[in-house]
Write a protein that holds these residues in place. Structure first.
Motif, short mmCIF file in Angstrom:
data_model
loop_
_atom_site.label_atom_id
_atom_site.label_comp_id
_atom_site.label_asym_id
_atom_site.label_seq_id
_atom_site.Cartn_x
_atom_site.Cartn_y
_atom_site.Cartn_z
N MET A 177 24.91 21.82 38.65
CA MET A 177 26.20 22.19 39.16
C MET A 177 26.91 23.07 38.14
N ILE A 178 26.60 24.35 38.18
CA ILE A 178 27.15 25.32 37.25
C ILE A 178 27.81 26.41 38.07
N SER A 179 29.03 26.77 37.73
CA SER A 179 29.69 27.87 38.44
C SER A 179 29.65 29.12 37.58
N SER A 180 29.82 30.27 38.19
CA SER A 180 29.71 31.54 37.47
C SER A 180 31.04 31.97 36.89
N LEU A 181 30.98 32.64 35.74
CA LEU A 181 32.14 33.26 35.13
C LEU A 181 32.30 34.65 35.73
N SER A 182 33.44 35.22 35.51
CA SER A 182 33.70 36.54 36.07
C SER A 182 32.74 37.59 35.54
N MET A 183 32.22 37.44 34.34
CA MET A 183 31.33 38.43 33.76
C MET A 183 29.88 38.13 34.12
N GLY A 184 29.64 37.30 35.11
CA GLY A 184 28.28 36.96 35.50
C GLY A 184 27.69 35.80 34.69
N GLN A 185 28.47 35.25 33.76
CA GLN A 185 27.99 34.12 32.98
C GLN A 185 28.23 32.84 33.76
N GLU A 186 27.63 31.77 33.29
CA GLU A 186 27.77 30.48 33.94
C GLU A 186 28.70 29.60 33.12
N ARG A 187 29.24 28.57 33.77
CA ARG A 187 30.06 27.59 33.07
C ARG A 187 29.57 26.18 33.42
N PHE A 188 29.94 25.23 32.56
CA PHE A 188 29.64 23.83 32.84
C PHE A 188 30.43 23.39 34.06
N SER A 189 29.93 22.39 34.76
CA SER A 189 30.63 21.86 35.93
C SER A 189 31.94 21.21 35.50
N GLY A 190 32.82 21.02 36.44
CA GLY A 190 34.10 20.37 36.16
C GLY A 190 33.92 18.97 35.58
N TRP A 191 32.92 18.25 36.08
CA TRP A 191 32.65 16.89 35.59
C TRP A 191 32.22 16.94 34.12
N ALA A 192 31.32 17.85 33.77
CA ALA A 192 30.87 17.99 32.39
C ALA A 192 32.03 18.39 31.48
N GLN A 193 32.86 19.31 31.97
CA GLN A 193 34.03 19.73 31.19
C GLN A 193 34.97 18.56 30.96
N ALA A 194 35.24 17.80 32.01
CA ALA A 194 36.15 16.65 31.89
C ALA A 194 35.62 15.64 30.88
N LEU A 195 34.34 15.32 30.96
CA LEU A 195 33.76 14.36 30.01
C LEU A 195 33.87 14.88 28.57
#
Length: 184
Positions: A1-19
């Protein structure tokens, strides 16, 4: 569950960020609790602050177990382009050591607190201790004391690397661990 950044990069999921951020916040509370406890003479106030420190330590242990379980089931996002292999290896080593220390510290703390007695968890329940063992208590204390310095060093390196990527490289690496930002 990874979402994309505006520059085409990926980010950690909201759950991973929250933890991640909840763990960081818990550490910010946990450390001062024991520093405060050390400044009181033996008695109920000192006992309260040690209980708060121990309870937060148990909470950090549980958070780290949840983070490791999540990471085991979900891959990390790709690094931004241009991150050298040596930097990736250093990041991996720092994260692995952080996880190890964040597991060892609560275990050794529990071995000290539960040595011959139960361990209260936020006064909600008392976790079982074990038979008193002087040698085990001394060994746990030694590892716990040295572990705190390892934790300080690893967190300092983690934050320094983040500052480097934000202020110098400006490569969007921190964005992987932040919720999506709104436009300008």
């Amino acid at each position: 569950m990874i979402s994309s950044l505006s520059m085409g990069q990926e980010r950690f999921s909201g759950w991973a960020q929250a933890l991640h951020w909840i763990t960081a916040a818990a550490l910010c509370f946990l450390l001062p609790f024991v520093w405060v406890a050390e400044n009181f003479p033996p008695g109920p106030v000192r006992t309260f602050w040690y209980m708060a420190h121990e309870s937060m330590g148990i909470s950090v242990f549980l958070l780290v177990l949840m983070r490791l379980t999540w990471r085991w089931r979900h891959r990390a996002p790709s690094y931004p382009p241009g991150i050298a292999a040596v930097q990736r290896a250093a990041a991996w080593a720092n994260h692995a050591l952080l996880y190890a220390v964040l597991l060892v510290m609560p275990v050794t703390g529990y071995m000290m607190a539960g040595n011959g007695q139960g361990v209260p968890y936020f006064r909600l329940l008392t976790l079982p201790g074990f038979a008193q063992n002087q040698a085990l208590g001394v060994a746990a204390n030694t590892v716990h004391v040295w572990g705190q310095f390892a934790l300080y060093a690893l967190v300092a390196m983690h934050v320094a690397a983040t500052v480097y990527h934000v202020a110098i490289r400006r490569d969007g690496l921190l964005e992987r661990m932040l919720p999506p930002q709104r436009g300008p």
